[in-house]
Write a protein that holds these residues in place. Structure first.
Motif, mmCIF file in Angstrom:
data_model
loop_
_atom_site.group_PDB
_atom_site.id
_atom_site.type_symbol
_atom_site.label_atom_id
_atom_site.label_comp_id
_atom_site.label_asym_id
_atom_site.label_seq_id
_atom_site.Cartn_x
_atom_site.Cartn_y
_atom_site.Cartn_z
ATOM 1 N N ASN A 134 -39.524 -20.867 -29.826
ATOM 2 C CA ASN A 134 -40.952 -21.075 -29.609
ATOM 3 C C ASN A 134 -41.642 -21.561 -30.879
ATOM 4 O OD1 ASN A 134 -42.437 -18.981 -27.062
ATOM 5 N ND2 ASN A 134 -40.497 -20.048 -27.005
ATOM 6 N N THR A 135 -42.786 -22.181 -30.682
ATOM 7 C CA THR A 135 -43.628 -22.587 -31.790
ATOM 8 C C THR A 135 -45.074 -22.590 -31.327
ATOM 9 O OG1 THR A 135 -43.894 -24.236 -33.545
ATOM 10 C CG2 THR A 135 -43.601 -25.067 -31.320
ATOM 11 N N ALA B 9 -51.074 -14.500 -36.016
ATOM 12 C CA ALA B 9 -52.235 -15.023 -36.736
ATOM 13 C C ALA B 9 -53.537 -14.371 -36.321
ATOM 14 C CB ALA B 9 -52.329 -16.539 -36.514
ATOM 15 N N GLY B 10 -53.549 -13.643 -35.202
ATOM 16 C CA GLY B 10 -54.786 -13.050 -34.718
ATOM 17 C C GLY B 10 -55.742 -14.088 -34.174
ATOM 18 N N MET B 11 -55.189 -15.137 -33.544
ATOM 19 C CA MET B 11 -55.989 -16.231 -33.001
ATOM 20 C C MET B 11 -55.387 -16.690 -31.675
ATOM 21 S SD MET B 11 -56.335 -18.469 -36.519
ATOM 22 C CE MET B 11 -57.875 -19.274 -36.092
ATOM 23 N N ILE B 12 -56.044 -17.667 -31.038
ATOM 24 C CA ILE B 12 -55.461 -18.282 -29.842
ATOM 25 C C ILE B 12 -54.397 -19.264 -30.313
ATOM 26 C CG2 ILE B 12 -55.876 -19.590 -27.732
ATOM 27 C CD1 ILE B 12 -58.778 -18.735 -27.826
ATOM 28 N N CYS B 13 -53.188 -18.774 -30.457
ATOM 29 C CA CYS B 13 -52.052 -19.616 -30.847
ATOM 30 C C CYS B 13 -51.058 -19.607 -29.694
ATOM 31 C CB CYS B 13 -51.395 -19.103 -32.124
ATOM 32 S SG CYS B 13 -52.440 -19.221 -33.591
ATOM 33 N N VAL B 14 -51.262 -20.505 -28.735
ATOM 34 C CA VAL B 14 -50.397 -20.539 -27.558
ATOM 35 C C VAL B 14 -48.980 -20.898 -27.983
ATOM 36 C CG1 VAL B 14 -49.976 -21.637 -25.319
ATOM 37 C CG2 VAL B 14 -52.325 -21.145 -26.053
ATOM 38 N N GLN B 15 -48.036 -20.063 -27.577
ATOM 39 C CA GLN B 15 -46.628 -20.274 -27.911
ATOM 40 C C GLN B 15 -45.932 -21.031 -26.785
ATOM 41 O OE1 GLN B 15 -45.180 -18.476 -31.172
ATOM 42 N NE2 GLN B 15 -47.224 -19.330 -31.182
ATOM 43 N N THR C 285 -46.118 -25.290 -38.226
ATOM 44 C CA THR C 285 -47.000 -24.226 -37.743
ATOM 45 C C THR C 285 -48.134 -23.956 -38.719
ATOM 46 O OG1 THR C 285 -45.265 -23.152 -36.433
ATOM 47 C CG2 THR C 285 -47.099 -21.771 -37.132
ATOM 48 N N SER C 286 -47.847 -24.057 -40.014
ATOM 49 C CA SER C 286 -48.910 -23.847 -41.003
ATOM 50 C C SER C 286 -50.029 -24.866 -40.802
ATOM 51 C CB SER C 286 -48.341 -23.937 -42.422
ATOM 52 O OG SER C 286 -47.902 -25.260 -42.720
ATOM 53 N N GLY C 287 -49.670 -26.100 -40.453
ATOM 54 C CA GLY C 287 -50.684 -27.109 -40.174
ATOM 55 C C GLY C 287 -51.463 -26.821 -38.905
ATOM 56 N N ASP C 288 -50.762 -26.365 -37.855
ATOM 57 C CA ASP C 288 -51.428 -26.040 -36.590
ATOM 58 C C ASP C 288 -52.408 -24.885 -36.764
ATOM 59 O OD1 ASP C 288 -50.059 -28.009 -35.204
ATOM 60 O OD2 ASP C 288 -48.400 -26.680 -34.684
ATOM 61 N N ILE C 289 -52.007 -23.865 -37.520
ATOM 62 C CA ILE C 289 -52.890 -22.718 -37.731
ATOM 63 C C ILE C 289 -54.080 -23.110 -38.599
ATOM 64 C CG2 ILE C 289 -53.045 -20.395 -38.724
ATOM 65 C CD1 ILE C 289 -50.143 -19.962 -37.914
ATOM 66 N N THR C 290 -53.866 -24.000 -39.558
ATOM 67 C CA THR C 290 -54.982 -24.493 -40.374
ATOM 68 C C THR C 290 -56.004 -25.206 -39.495
ATOM 69 O OG1 THR C 290 -53.543 -24.766 -42.306
ATOM 70 C CG2 THR C 290 -55.616 -25.989 -42.307
ATOM 71 N N ALA C 291 -55.522 -26.063 -38.583
ATOM 72 C CA ALA C 291 -56.427 -26.752 -37.659
ATOM 73 C C ALA C 291 -57.151 -25.749 -36.770
ATOM 74 C CB ALA C 291 -55.639 -27.749 -36.809
ATOM 75 N N GLN D 252 -49.198 -16.849 -43.181
ATOM 76 C CA GLN D 252 -47.937 -16.121 -43.285
ATOM 77 C C GLN D 252 -47.665 -15.299 -42.034
ATOM 78 O OE1 GLN D 252 -48.574 -14.055 -47.062
ATOM 79 N NE2 GLN D 252 -47.075 -15.399 -48.046
ATOM 80 N N GLN D 253 -48.691 -14.602 -41.543
ATOM 81 C CA GLN D 253 -48.500 -13.768 -40.363
ATOM 82 C C GLN D 253 -48.298 -14.621 -39.106
ATOM 83 O OE1 GLN D 253 -51.996 -11.241 -40.564
ATOM 84 N NE2 GLN D 253 -50.871 -9.651 -41.663
ATOM 85 N N GLY D 254 -48.926 -15.795 -39.074
ATOM 86 C CA GLY D 254 -48.719 -16.692 -37.939
ATOM 87 C C GLY D 254 -47.310 -17.239 -37.892
ATOM 88 N N ILE D 255 -46.769 -17.649 -39.059
ATOM 89 C CA ILE D 255 -45.391 -18.138 -39.117
ATOM 90 C C ILE D 255 -44.416 -16.998 -38.805
ATOM 91 C CG2 ILE D 255 -43.612 -19.081 -40.645
ATOM 92 C CD1 ILE D 255 -45.817 -20.625 -42.075
ATOM 93 N N LEU D 256 -44.728 -15.802 -39.297
ATOM 94 C CA LEU D 256 -43.914 -14.633 -38.957
ATOM 95 C C LEU D 256 -43.916 -14.420 -37.446
ATOM 96 C CD1 LEU D 256 -42.308 -12.075 -39.671
ATOM 97 C CD2 LEU D 256 -44.497 -10.900 -40.045
#
Length: 478
Positions: A317-318, A79-85, A271-277, A296-300
Motif C-alpha cells: 500500500n501507499t 499522519a493523522g490526516m485523510i491519507c487514503v491507502q 509518500t513524503s511528497g503526498d503528505i506535504t501536499a 515520519q509517522q505517515g511513512i511509518l
C-alpha cells in the motif's frame, strides 16, 4: 475551491454523519479504481484466475484498515490526516517479476502468491526503517532521484496498459491472431475518449469520477458486443470474504526481494511528497518539527500498512495523491472522514462478488483507463524534474539513469544474455536487479547522486562551459 479559500472543516473538526458519509463517498470514488486495478493486472498477467475476486476483496479491506490507521494515528503510526491507502502502482513491475520467478520454477497460483507476499512482507520493514532515519537521507531524497524513478515507473507501466488495451497478455501469448483486433482497440479507444470528454465538459464531480465513467461506458459497450463473460460472478460460492493470514503460505527469494526493497525506498520518498501536499490543502505547517514528525509517522504508517497487506494477502500500500484534490474540492480536511472512508472500503471488501464483477471487465476496457493512469504517473515524474536545475551534474545523472532504465526496457535481451552467461543464483539476482528498468534507473540515480555530490562551481550553459567566481555568478543570477 481555490487554494487560498478557507476550509469548511479543519483537520480536527468532526462533521455530522451525513456530511461525513457524503465526503467519504467522494474519496472512495476518486480512489476505488486505483485500489483494485493493480490486482486485476497482476492477476491477469500471472494467470491467477479464480483467486482474483478474493485478492480484490483483500485489497479493498486492507486499504480501508490502512486509511483508518493513517487517520487515527494509533501509537504514533500514521499522519493523522485523510491519507487514503491503496495498492501502489509503483510495485507492479517488481511484483510481476517476482511472480514470473515462481512461475518459472513451476509454481501455480499458491506458490506465486506465496513468494510475492513473502518478499512484500519483509520489504515493508525497509520503509518502516526509512521512516525512522528520514533526516539522514537528505542526500538521496532529491527531486532528481524521485523524478527519475517515478518517470521510469510510469513509462515502464505504459507497456502493460497498452498490452491490455489491445487484448491482454494472455491473448498475445495464446491467441496472437486475435490480439489488437478491431473490437479490442475500439473498446480501449472508447474508454479513453470517454475519460477525455468527462474532463472537458463535466463539472468538478464528473471530472473526479472520469475514470469510473469511462470504464462504465466501456463496460456497457462490451456487454452489447458480447465481450463480457459473467460466468465468473456465478462461480463465486462464498457470500463474504474473510481475511486469512498467509492464506497462500510464505516463501522468499533474494532475486525477487531486492527490486521490491528498492521500490519501498522510493515510495517512502513519494509518500513524503503526498503528505506535504496534503498538509498544504489541509492548512497544516510544511516546515518545522511538527511537519517532520507528521511525515515520519505517515511513512511509518505506509510501511505498517504494507506489512498488514502482505500478511492478509494483498499487495503493498501507499498514500494516494488524488485524494488531496478531493480535500481541496470539498473543503473538508477532517481526519475523521478517513475513518468513514476506511469503513466503506472494508464493507466493500467483505463481498467477493464485487471482485468477481471487476474480473469480468475485458482487458481492453481496463487498458483504456490504465494507459492514461500510467502515463499520468510518468507525467508526474516529469513535473518533478521541471524543478531541477539542469547543471552538469544533474544532466549527467539524468542521462545515465534514463539511459540505463530505458535501455533495459527497450533491449531486455542484454540483461537476459548476461544473466544466462553468469548462471546460477547469481545470474538470477543480476537479472532481477538490472532486468527491471525501475531498479536499473533507481540504483543508477542514487549511486550517481551520492558519488558526484555537489559541484564546487556554478554552471550556466548559455554563457559557456567554465566555472564562475562569486561576483560573476551573482551577476548571472540577477
Amino acid at each position: 475551491m481555490s487554494e487560498n479559500s478557507e476550509l469548511i472543516y479543519k483537520l480536527d473538526d468532526n462533521p455530522s454523519n451525513k456530511e461525513s458519509f457524503f465526503a467519504a463517498i467522494q474519496h472512495v470514488l476518486a480512489s476505488f479504481i486505483g485500489i483494485i486495478t493493480p490486482t486485476l493486472i497482476i492477476g491477469g498477467v500471472l494467470g491467477l484466475g479464480d483467486e482474483i475476486p478474493y485478492l480484490i476483496s483483500m485489497a479493498l479491506m486492507v486499504s480501508g484498515v490502512g486509511t483508518i490507521i493513517q487517520a487515527k494515528r494509533p501509537m504514533g503510526i500514521g499522519a493523522g490526516m485523510i491519507c487514503v491507502q491503496g495498492t501502489s502502482f509503483a510495485f507492479l513491475s517488481s511484483v510481476l517479476a517476482a511472480g514470473f520467478i515462481a512461475k518459472a520454477n513451476g509454481g501455480g497460483p499458491d506458490q506465486i502468491l506465496s513468494l510475492i507476499f513473502g518478499v512484500c512482507v519483509l520489504g515493508a520493514f525497509v520503509e518502516i526503517a526509512v521512516s525512522q532515519f528520514l533526516d539522514k537521507l537528505k542526500r538521496v531524497i532529491t527531486p532528481v532521484v524521485t523524478g527519475t524513478v517515478i518517470t521510469v515507473i510510469g513509462i515502464s507501466l505504459i507497456k502493460v496498459g497498452f498490452t491490455d488495451l489491445a487484448g491482454g497478455q494472455w491473448l498475445l501469448t495464446n491467441k496472437p491472431e486475435l490480439f489488437a483486433s478491431f473490437d479490442n482497440l475500439f473498446l480501449g479507444g472508447l474508454v479513453m475518449v470517454a475519460i477525455i470528454v468527462a474532463h472537458k465538459y463535466g463539472n468538478q464531480w464528473v471530472r473526479l469520477s472520469s475514470i469510473i465513467i469511462g470504464m462504465l461506458i466501456g463496460m456497457i459497450a462490451a456487454v452489447l458486443m458480447g465481450k463480457v463473460n459473467f460466468s465468473a460472478i456465478n462461480q463465486v460460492e462464498s457470500i463474504i470474504s474473510l481475511p486469512v493470514p498467509f492464506k497462500y503460505g510464505f516463501s522468499f527469494d533474494i532475486a525477487a526481494f531486492i527490486p521490491i526493497a528498492l521500490i519501498y525506498l522510493i515510495t517512502a520518498i513519494e509518500t513524503s511528497g503526498d503528505i506535504t501536499a496534503n498538509c498544504m490543502v489541509s492548512k497544516q505547517p510544511i516546515a518545522g518539527k511538527s511537519y517532520i514528525k507528521r511525515i515520519q509517522q505517515g511513512i511509518l504508517g505506509d510501511g505498517v500498512n504494507s506489512l498488514i497487506a502482505g500478511l492478509f494477502n494483498t499487495f503493498p500500500n501507499t498514500t494516494f495523491s488524488q485524494n488531496n484534490g478531493v480535500i481541496q474540492l470539498t473543503g473538508i480536511a477532517s481526519r475523521y472522514i478517513g475513518v468513514w472512508i476506511g469503513g466503506i472500503l472494508i464493507v466493500m471488501g467483505l463481498f467477493p462478488h464485487i471482485g468477481a464483477l471487476f474480473r469480468a471487465v475485458p482487458n481492453s476496457v481496463l487498458g483504456g483507463a490504465t494507459i492514461i493512469m500510467f502515463a499520468t504517473v510518468a507525467t508526474a515524474g516529469v513535473k518533478i524534474l521541471t524543478h531541477v536545475e539542469l547543471n552538469r551534474k544533474n544532466m549527467l545523472t539524468l542521462a545515465v539513469s534514463f539511459g540505463m532504465g530505458l535501455g533495459v526496457l527497450l533491449v531486455p535481451e542484454v540483461v537476459n544474455t548476461v544473466s544466462a552467461n553468469i548462471g546460477g543464483d547469481l545470474g538470477s539476482i543480476v537479472k532481477s536487479i538490472f532486468g527491471s528498468p525501475i531498479t536499473a534507473s533507481g540504483l543508477s540515480v542514487i549511486i550517481l547522486t551520492l558519488f558526484l555530490g555537489e559541484y564546487p562551481e556554478e554552471y550556466n550553459p548559455i554563457i559557456q562551459d567554465f566555472p564562475l567566481d562569486g561576483e560573476h555568478s551573482a551577476k548571472v543570477k540577477s
